[in-house]
Design a protein around this motif. Structure first.
Motif, PDB file in Angstrom:
ATOM      1  N   ILE A   9       7.562  40.511  50.190  1.00  0.00           N
ATOM      2  CA  ILE A   9       7.013  41.782  50.671  1.00  0.00           C
ATOM      3  C   ILE A   9       8.039  42.522  51.520  1.00  0.00           C
ATOM      4  O   ILE A   9       8.191  43.752  51.419  1.00  0.00           O
TER       5      ILE A   9
ATOM      6  N   THR B 157       9.655  46.130  50.632  1.00  0.00           N
ATOM      7  CA  THR B 157       9.613  47.206  51.627  1.00  0.00           C
ATOM      8  C   THR B 157      11.000  47.761  51.889  1.00  0.00           C
ATOM      9  O   THR B 157      11.189  48.989  52.023  1.00  0.00           O
TER      10      THR B 157
ATOM     11  N   ILE C 155       1.154  47.896  48.403  1.00  0.00           N
ATOM     12  CA  ILE C 155       0.255  48.098  49.540  1.00  0.00           C
ATOM     13  C   ILE C 155      -0.930  47.147  49.450  1.00  0.00           C
ATOM     14  O   ILE C 155      -1.333  46.533  50.447  1.00  0.00           O
TER      15      ILE C 155
ATOM     16  N   SER D   1       0.236  43.595  50.280  1.00  0.00           N
ATOM     17  CA  SER D   1       0.508  43.428  51.710  1.00  0.00           C
ATOM     18  C   SER D   1      -0.788  43.300  52.498  1.00  0.00           C
ATOM     19  O   SER D   1      -0.949  42.389  53.328  1.00  0.00           O
ATOM     20  N   LEU D   2      -1.723  44.216  52.250  1.00  0.00           N
ATOM     21  CA  LEU D   2      -2.982  44.175  52.985  1.00  0.00           C
ATOM     22  C   LEU D   2      -3.795  42.945  52.606  1.00  0.00           C
ATOM     23  O   LEU D   2      -4.451  42.335  53.464  1.00  0.00           O
TER      24      LEU D   2
ATOM     25  N   ILE E 241       4.433  40.936  57.484  1.00  0.00           N
ATOM     26  CA  ILE E 241       3.621  41.655  56.489  1.00  0.00           C
ATOM     27  C   ILE E 241       2.917  42.852  57.122  1.00  0.00           C
ATOM     28  O   ILE E 241       2.784  43.914  56.499  1.00  0.00           O
ATOM     29  N   LEU E 242       2.485  42.705  58.361  1.00  0.00           N
ATOM     30  CA  LEU E 242       1.801  43.810  59.037  1.00  0.00           C
ATOM     31  C   LEU E 242       2.729  45.005  59.206  1.00  0.00           C
ATOM     32  O   LEU E 242       2.356  46.154  58.901  1.00  0.00           O
TER      33      LEU E 242
ATOM     34  N   CYS F 297       5.472  45.642  57.512  1.00  0.00           N
ATOM     35  CA  CYS F 297       5.801  46.167  56.183  1.00  0.00           C
ATOM     36  C   CYS F 297       4.684  47.068  55.667  1.00  0.00           C
ATOM     37  O   CYS F 297       4.946  48.136  55.078  1.00  0.00           O
ATOM     38  N   SER F 298       3.435  46.653  55.889  1.00  0.00           N
ATOM     39  CA  SER F 298       2.303  47.479  55.453  1.00  0.00           C
ATOM     40  C   SER F 298       2.281  48.810  56.188  1.00  0.00           C
ATOM     41  O   SER F 298       2.019  49.860  55.592  1.00  0.00           O
TER      42      SER F 298
ATOM     43  N   VAL G  94       2.667  52.386  54.241  1.00  0.00           N
ATOM     44  CA  VAL G  94       1.586  53.383  54.345  1.00  0.00           C
ATOM     45  C   VAL G  94       2.097  54.648  55.005  1.00  0.00           C
ATOM     46  O   VAL G  94       1.742  55.768  54.601  1.00  0.00           O
TER      47      VAL G  94
END
Length: 233
Positions: free
Chosen positions: A161, A165, A181, A184-185, A220-221, A223-224, A228
């Motif tokens: 991820i 990104t 997206i 990731s979420l 991951i947070l 990257c999300s 977004v």
């Protein structure tokens, strides 16, 4: 514990005992935890406290070092002839030697090993007459392999991820897509579930959490958030 006693019992009241070294439980008022010999199988119900096997080894610290934590505990067993003790008027005395015990059964997700020390066979009378049983408890190999697989899989997902990104935000070699997206979420909610699916998992805060789950979720947070923010639609 059974300790030497200098008192001399009246042998006429216990003629069935030919020779002896008198050992008595250090607490003469202590009630026995079980009576042996009345049934084909006797049951001993007691409690054993377990602690860290190596006090200065953080990599085997109980719970924190899951699944490589190692526990240790011990119990001291003293077998006394209650008939001879009652006839001689010496409560909790006439300790007999226990050559060994057989421990059977299993504990789910634990591997138990034990060793015994019989002090009755020690020529030094001050050693007492009792059986020391020492336990060592570890997680089985299946639990360790499962935890390591989750740990490795978590880092693989986080690295993939993060790489996607980087290619999307920094190098712009890829366009933001809904699938990255969603992955990731979805991973943010999947990691806690995978973590609590581990066999015998303790509360959050273990070493694997600090070097695995927690940094994976943070990577991951962020990257999300970047993805977004780059593609709000």
């Amino acid at each position: 514990m059974a300790v030497p006693d200098s008192r001399t019992p009246n042998m006429t009241t216990i003629p069935f005992i030919k020779s002896y070294d008198l050992y008595c439980v250090d607490d003469l008022t202590l009630p026995p935890i079980s009576t042996l010999g009345q049934h084909k199988f006797d049951i001993i119900d007691t409690e054993i406290e377990f602690s860290q096997y190596k006090g200065d080894d953080i990599l085997s610290q109980p719970l924190f070092a899951y699944p490589f934590d190692v526990w240790t505990g011990s119990i001291v067993l003293t077998l006394t002839d209650q008939v001879a003790a009652e006839q001689a008027g010496f409560p909790n005395c006439f300790a007999l030697g226990i050559h060994g015990i057989s421990i059977r059964g299993h504990i789910l997700n634990w591997q138990v090993s034990s060793n015994t020390v019989n002090t009755c066979e020690d020529p030094d009378p001050d050693a007492g007459c009792e059986l020391h049983v020492n336990f060592i408890i570890r997680r089985p190999c299946l639990v360790k392999v499962t935890a390591l697989m989750i740990f490795i899989a978590g880092w693989i997902i986080a690295i993939v991820i993060a790489l996607r990104t980087y290619l999307t935000i920094v190098t712009r070699k890829q366009r933001p897509s809904p699938d990255i997206i969603a992955i990731s979420l979805g991973s943010l909610f999947a990691f806690p579930g995978l973590r609590y699916m581990l066999p015998g998992t303790p509360s959050f805060g273990t070493l694997l959490d600090l070097i695995g789950i927690l940094p994976n979720v943070i990577i991951i947070l962020f990257c999300s958030i970047f993805i977004v923010a780059k593609n709000p639609s």
